[in-house]
Design a protein around this motif. Structure first.
Motif, PDB file in Angstrom:
ATOM      1  N   CYS A 294      -6.537   1.209  -0.598  1.00 51.30           N
ATOM      2  CA  CYS A 294      -7.269  -0.230  -0.185  1.00 51.30           C
ATOM      3  C   CYS A 294      -6.172  -1.399  -0.375  1.00 51.30           C
ATOM      4  CB  CYS A 294      -8.491  -0.568  -1.398  1.00 51.30           C
ATOM      5  SG  CYS A 294      -9.683   0.653  -1.203  1.00 51.30           S
ATOM      6  N   GLY A 295      -6.318  -2.377   0.338  1.00 47.68           N
ATOM      7  CA  GLY A 295      -5.340  -3.450   0.297  1.00 47.68           C
ATOM      8  C   GLY A 295      -4.046  -3.027   0.314  1.00 47.68           C
ATOM      9  N   SER A 296      -3.370  -3.553  -0.460  1.00 45.50           N
ATOM     10  CA  SER A 296      -1.638  -3.332  -0.387  1.00 45.50           C
ATOM     11  C   SER A 296      -1.349  -1.968  -0.434  1.00 45.50           C
ATOM     12  CB  SER A 296      -1.025  -4.022  -1.710  1.00 45.50           C
ATOM     13  OG  SER A 296      -1.060  -5.564  -1.326  1.00 45.50           O
ATOM     14  N   ALA A 297      -2.365  -1.098  -1.106  1.00 44.35           N
ATOM     15  CA  ALA A 297      -1.992   0.311  -1.381  1.00 44.35           C
ATOM     16  C   ALA A 297      -2.088   0.942   0.192  1.00 44.35           C
ATOM     17  CB  ALA A 297      -3.058   0.748  -2.082  1.00 44.35           C
ATOM     18  N   SER A 341      -3.173   4.747  -4.964  1.00 44.32           N
ATOM     19  CA  SER A 341      -3.782   3.706  -5.851  1.00 44.32           C
ATOM     20  C   SER A 341      -2.709   3.103  -7.162  1.00 44.32           C
ATOM     21  CB  SER A 341      -5.257   4.084  -6.428  1.00 44.32           C
ATOM     22  OG  SER A 341      -5.771   3.330  -7.183  1.00 44.32           O
ATOM     23  N   GLN A 342      -2.623   2.090  -7.286  1.00 45.91           N
ATOM     24  CA  GLN A 342      -1.768   1.846  -8.313  1.00 45.91           C
ATOM     25  C   GLN A 342      -2.442   2.111  -9.850  1.00 45.91           C
ATOM     26  OE1 GLN A 342      -0.543   0.234 -11.565  1.00 45.91           O
ATOM     27  NE2 GLN A 342      -2.075  -1.232 -11.091  1.00 45.91           N
ATOM     28  N   SER A 343      -3.808   1.479 -10.056  1.00 47.33           N
ATOM     29  CA  SER A 343      -4.539   1.787 -11.041  1.00 47.33           C
ATOM     30  C   SER A 343      -5.060   3.010 -11.215  1.00 47.33           C
ATOM     31  CB  SER A 343      -5.577   0.706 -10.831  1.00 47.33           C
ATOM     32  OG  SER A 343      -6.442   0.794  -9.804  1.00 47.33           O
ATOM     33  N   THR A 346      -9.532   2.311  -8.618  1.00 45.35           N
ATOM     34  CA  THR A 346     -10.069   1.622  -7.417  1.00 45.35           C
ATOM     35  C   THR A 346     -11.318   2.393  -7.141  1.00 45.35           C
ATOM     36  OG1 THR A 346      -8.181   0.467  -6.883  1.00 45.35           O
ATOM     37  CG2 THR A 346      -9.796   0.604  -5.346  1.00 45.35           C
ATOM     38  N   VAL A 392      -2.139  -9.472 -10.672  1.00 40.60           N
ATOM     39  CA  VAL A 392      -3.208  -8.922  -9.650  1.00 40.60           C
ATOM     40  C   VAL A 392      -2.373  -8.618  -8.495  1.00 40.60           C
ATOM     41  CG1 VAL A 392      -4.965  -9.790  -8.234  1.00 40.60           C
ATOM     42  CG2 VAL A 392      -4.960 -10.076 -10.844  1.00 40.60           C
ATOM     43  N   ALA A 393      -1.544  -9.470  -8.047  1.00 37.99           N
ATOM     44  CA  ALA A 393      -0.713  -9.139  -6.799  1.00 37.99           C
ATOM     45  C   ALA A 393       0.078  -7.806  -6.853  1.00 37.99           C
ATOM     46  CB  ALA A 393      -0.162 -10.233  -6.208  1.00 37.99           C
ATOM     47  N   SER A 394       0.212  -6.770  -6.208  1.00 34.23           N
ATOM     48  CA  SER A 394       0.933  -5.603  -6.317  1.00 34.23           C
ATOM     49  C   SER A 394       2.181  -5.876  -5.858  1.00 34.23           C
ATOM     50  CB  SER A 394      -0.085  -4.617  -5.794  1.00 34.23           C
ATOM     51  OG  SER A 394       0.851  -3.350  -6.198  1.00 34.23           O
ATOM     52  N   GLN A 477      -0.449 -10.632   3.144  1.00 33.27           N
ATOM     53  CA  GLN A 477      -1.273 -10.437   1.979  1.00 33.27           C
ATOM     54  C   GLN A 477      -0.808 -10.971   0.737  1.00 33.27           C
ATOM     55  OE1 GLN A 477      -4.372  -8.582   1.345  1.00 33.27           O
ATOM     56  NE2 GLN A 477      -3.932  -7.134  -0.284  1.00 33.27           N
ATOM     57  N   LYS A 478       0.295 -10.909   0.657  1.00 36.10           N
ATOM     58  CA  LYS A 478       0.896 -11.455  -0.869  1.00 36.10           C
ATOM     59  C   LYS A 478       0.695 -13.124  -0.807  1.00 36.10           C
ATOM     60  CE  LYS A 478       1.033  -8.975  -2.826  1.00 36.10           C
ATOM     61  NZ  LYS A 478       0.975  -7.660  -2.679  1.00 36.10           N
ATOM     62  N   GLU A 481      -3.222 -14.220  -0.819  1.00 36.34           N
ATOM     63  CA  GLU A 481      -3.580 -13.681  -2.109  1.00 36.34           C
ATOM     64  C   GLU A 481      -3.102 -14.690  -3.284  1.00 36.34           C
ATOM     65  OE1 GLU A 481      -3.913  -9.292  -4.161  1.00 36.34           O
ATOM     66  OE2 GLU A 481      -2.096  -9.716  -3.188  1.00 36.34           O
TER      67      GLU A 481
HETATM   68  C1  AGP Z   1      -2.650  -6.112  -3.932  1.00 36.37           C
HETATM   69  O1  AGP Z   1      -1.771  -7.245  -4.260  1.00 36.37           O
HETATM   70  C2  AGP Z   1      -3.801  -6.541  -4.213  1.00 36.37           C
HETATM   71  N1  AGP Z   1      -4.323  -6.907  -5.399  1.00 36.37           N
HETATM   72  C3  AGP Z   1      -4.858  -5.407  -3.883  1.00 36.37           C
HETATM   73  O2  AGP Z   1      -5.259  -5.130  -2.239  1.00 36.37           O
HETATM   74  C4  AGP Z   1      -4.653  -4.048  -4.452  1.00 36.37           C
HETATM   75  O3  AGP Z   1      -3.493  -3.187  -3.958  1.00 36.37           O
HETATM   76  C5  AGP Z   1      -5.988  -3.152  -3.980  1.00 36.37           C
HETATM   77  O4  AGP Z   1      -7.172  -3.426  -4.670  1.00 36.37           O
HETATM   78  C6  AGP Z   1      -5.898  -1.664  -4.422  1.00 36.37           C
HETATM   79  O5  AGP Z   1      -5.538  -1.601  -5.965  1.00 36.37           O
HETATM   80  P1  AGP Z   1      -5.032   0.156  -6.301  1.00 36.37           P
HETATM   81  O6  AGP Z   1      -3.714   0.135  -5.862  1.00 36.37           O
HETATM   82  O7  AGP Z   1      -5.149  -0.351  -7.992  1.00 36.37           O
HETATM   83  O8  AGP Z   1      -6.049   0.972  -5.967  1.00 36.37           O
END
Ligand code: AGP
Length: 599
Positions: A294-297, A341-343, A346, A392-394, A477-478, A481
């Motif tokens: 999702c998003g930046s991912a 996914s970073q986290s 998601t 918040v911004a990746s 996006q950056k 955001e």
């Molecule tokens: C990135 O700058 C955003 N905050 C958002 O798009 C993020 O990358 C997205 O919600 C996915 O998150 P995740 O990598 O933790 O799954």
């Protein structure tokens, strides 16, 4: 919970989790009844509202990102039952809250807030008196709930325990010395313990100061092995930087090096990716690669798809996980699915992975947070080792994900037809990246100057071709955001098919112009923009564009397949400095949360 006062620990933990949601906050402690404080605003506002004599060794707290009901004192968690006996904090969404609320109201329950969470407090309170344990009352209440939750529940009449439960929203238990903790993220715990246990969906746990018990949804006790997390409290500090975002952008030479560490083989020009749990024969068996995030991912997944197609010649594409999961996707046994996914929490990405697994798909993960839900759900994968990303911004997770894809593409390429010489070219290119990122970061002051110049515009266009297009999307996006400047990304090739109508002196364009086989095409696009009076900020490799651009940021050259990674860095700095110039809340942009654990 334990011998120490809970409130200071809760406030400190909430401050660490504030990046997850920050429109209101609250705490409750148990000490001959429940004492509650909740406020609209930040954790710092809550800390001011908590009196010095707010004693009690057992408590729960929450920082909120509103879904049901506006941010306000009453809508802040914890929510209490009408008799003030039960308190609940909740992440996630109770989807049948309207129906449950109507039933409870018909039974005479008076609601204090507009939230979905409050139904949970009333539901638990209805059975808590007649059940042998709080655990049983919570389990009964959850039976009627449809939706997602990570909850913590207190009962004033049972001041020695907290019950936590998880379904789709993370809960991690921290094991201390005669004290126990629970949180939605290890960030809140690492100051007190590094020994943690992650709850699985459907699991519930009872915490007492001297230990914990976990149960499956049916009530059977489950055995859990504690995990030692390798993050330190210092990772969650700004480290002397003005913002987490600048710290995380600046860390990239090291984080990129960590993602690469131990994975490049200079002898055979391959990548070592043991976590994939796949031998060469299985690796060769996939005919396609499908990437979801999702998003930046998702945008980093687009860079990944390009890398896999170029280096391994396997068809690959990326799609938002949030769309994929809802369109009843055809799951193909010859396709390898990659979830990013970073986290690792998601919800849309997790739900897409679960859907894939239900249909027998082979899924690997590219994840930063070790032990997170997605990491546990997939069949194997690549950890980024980028360290906690707080803003918040990746940023650093984005570059490390793109690098993980370069490693994956190299790995796939070398089991297919990528020659050792070509493999060496990519291995050497990857090894050069940390130093080249350092070089770009040195341009920080010049980029800050450009940011101030462009931040006066209410809207900006970002364009790039093929490899440059996902870079343009991530740049837009950056910017939107964190600076709230409207930004639109388009393939440069598509400009003349519509959006060129927007171009004029009032709408500047950021153009991604690497020195690849598409350079001439890109220069033509710049000419077209300039001919319509549009201003151009070019991010690229050399000067030919300079005549056609108003401003240029030059990045060092790597291999053309890896250049997108470097081209992203100036865009991060551009957005950061624009946000600072506009006095935005850089690390906690409005309306957003770090991990979106709701649908
Ligand atoms: C990135 O700058 C955003 N905050 C958002 O798009 C993020 O990358 C997205 O919600 C996915 O998150 P995740 O990598 O933790 O799954």
């Amino acid at each position: 919970m334990g011998p120490k006062d809970a409130a200071p620990i809760l406030l400190e933990g909430l401050a660490r989790l504030e990046y997850r949601g920050y429109d209101s906050a609250g705490v409750v402690v148990s000490n001959r009844g429940l004492k509650v404080r909740k406020v609209k605003g930040r954790v710092a506002d809550l800390a001011k509202a908590v009196p010095a004599r707010f004693k009690g060794g057992l408590g729960i707290g929450h920082t909120r990102w509103a879904t049901h009901g506006v941010p306000s004192d009453v809508n802040a968690h914890p929510h209490l039952s009408a008799d003030q006996r039960v308190a609940v904090v909740h992440n996630g969404i109770v989807e049948n809250a309207t129906e449950l609320r109507a039933k409870l109201e018909a039974d005479g329950v008076v609601f204090a807030s507009d939230t979905d969470t409050e139904v949970l407090a009333h539901l638990v309170a209805r059975t808590v008196e007649d059940t042998a344990s709080l655990e049983e009352a919570v389990r009964k209440a959850l039976k009627s709930v449809v939706g997602t939750y990570g909850i913590a529940v207190l009962d004033a009449e049972r001041p020695g325990e907290i019950v936590v439960a998880r379904n789709g929203s993370p809960i991690v238990i921290g094991i201390g010395e005669k004290e126990m903790f629970a949180a939605s993220d290890v960030a809140a715990l690492v100051r007190y313990t590094r020994q943690v246990v992650h709850l699985e969906d459907g699991e519930l746990a009872v915490l007492r100061a001297d230990g914990f018990h976990t149960f499956a949804s049916g009530g059977l006790e489950t055995a859990k092995e504690p995990l030692t997390v390798d993050v330190e409290a210092g990772h969650y500090d700004t480290g002397g930087y003005e913002h987490y975002l600048l710290k995380e952008i600046s860390e990239q030479p090291e984080t990129v090096a960590r993602t690469l560490s131990g994975r490049l083989d200079e002898r055979f020009h391959i990548a070592h990716l043991g976590g994939l749990n796949m031998d060469a024969r299985e690796t060769r068996s996939f005919r396609r690669v499908k990437i979801i995030g999702c998003g930046s991912a998702y945008y980093s997944g687009q860079i990944g798809a390009q890398l896999i197609e170029e280096l391994a010649r396997i068809p690959a594409d990326a799609e938002p996980a949030s769309e994929f999961r809802y369109r009843n996707p055809v799951v193909d046994p010859d396709t390898l699915y990659v979830a990013i996914s970073q986290s690792g929490e998601t919800y849309d990405t997790l739900a897409a992975v679960q859907e894939l697994k239900r249909k027998g798909g082979r899924v690997i993960g590219i994840v930063n947070a070790v032990g997170s839900a997605i990491a546990r759900e997939v069949d194997g994968g690549i950890y980024l080792h980028a360290g906690p990303e707080v803003s918040v911004a990746s940023t650093k997770a984005f570059t490390s994900t793109a690098i993980a894809f370069a490693l994956l593409a190299l790995h796939f390429g070398r089991v297919h037809d990528l020659s050792p010489a070509e493999g060496r070219r990519i291995v050497d290119g990857l090894a050069k990246l940390p130093a080249q990122i350092e070089e770009i970061l040195e341009q920080g002051p010049a980029i800050a100057e450009l940011s101030r110049k462009y931040a006066v515009h209410p809207s900006m266009m970002f364009v790039g071709r093929v490899r440059g297009y996902p870079v343009a999307r991530e740049g837009a996006q950056k910017l939107k955001e964190i600076s709230y400047i409207h930004a639109e990304a388009y393939p440069a090739s598509e400009l003349k098919h519509g959006p060129l109508a927007l171009i004029g002196p009032e709408l500047p364009t950021v153009a991604i112009v690497p020195d690849d086989e598409l350079l001439d095409k890109n220069l033509t696009t710049l000419g077209e923009i300039r001919a319509r009076g549009g201003r151009v900020l070019m991010i690229g490799h050399r000067e030919p564009g300079a005549k056609l651009a108003d401003d240029v940021i030059v990045v060092p050259r790597n291999e053309i397949e890896l250049d997108p990674i470097l081209l992203t860095i100036p865009l991060q700095l551009l957005a950061y400095h624009a946000a600072v110039a506009l006095e935005r809340d850089v690390d906690k942009p409005r309306n957003l949360a770090k991990s979106v654990t709701v649908e």
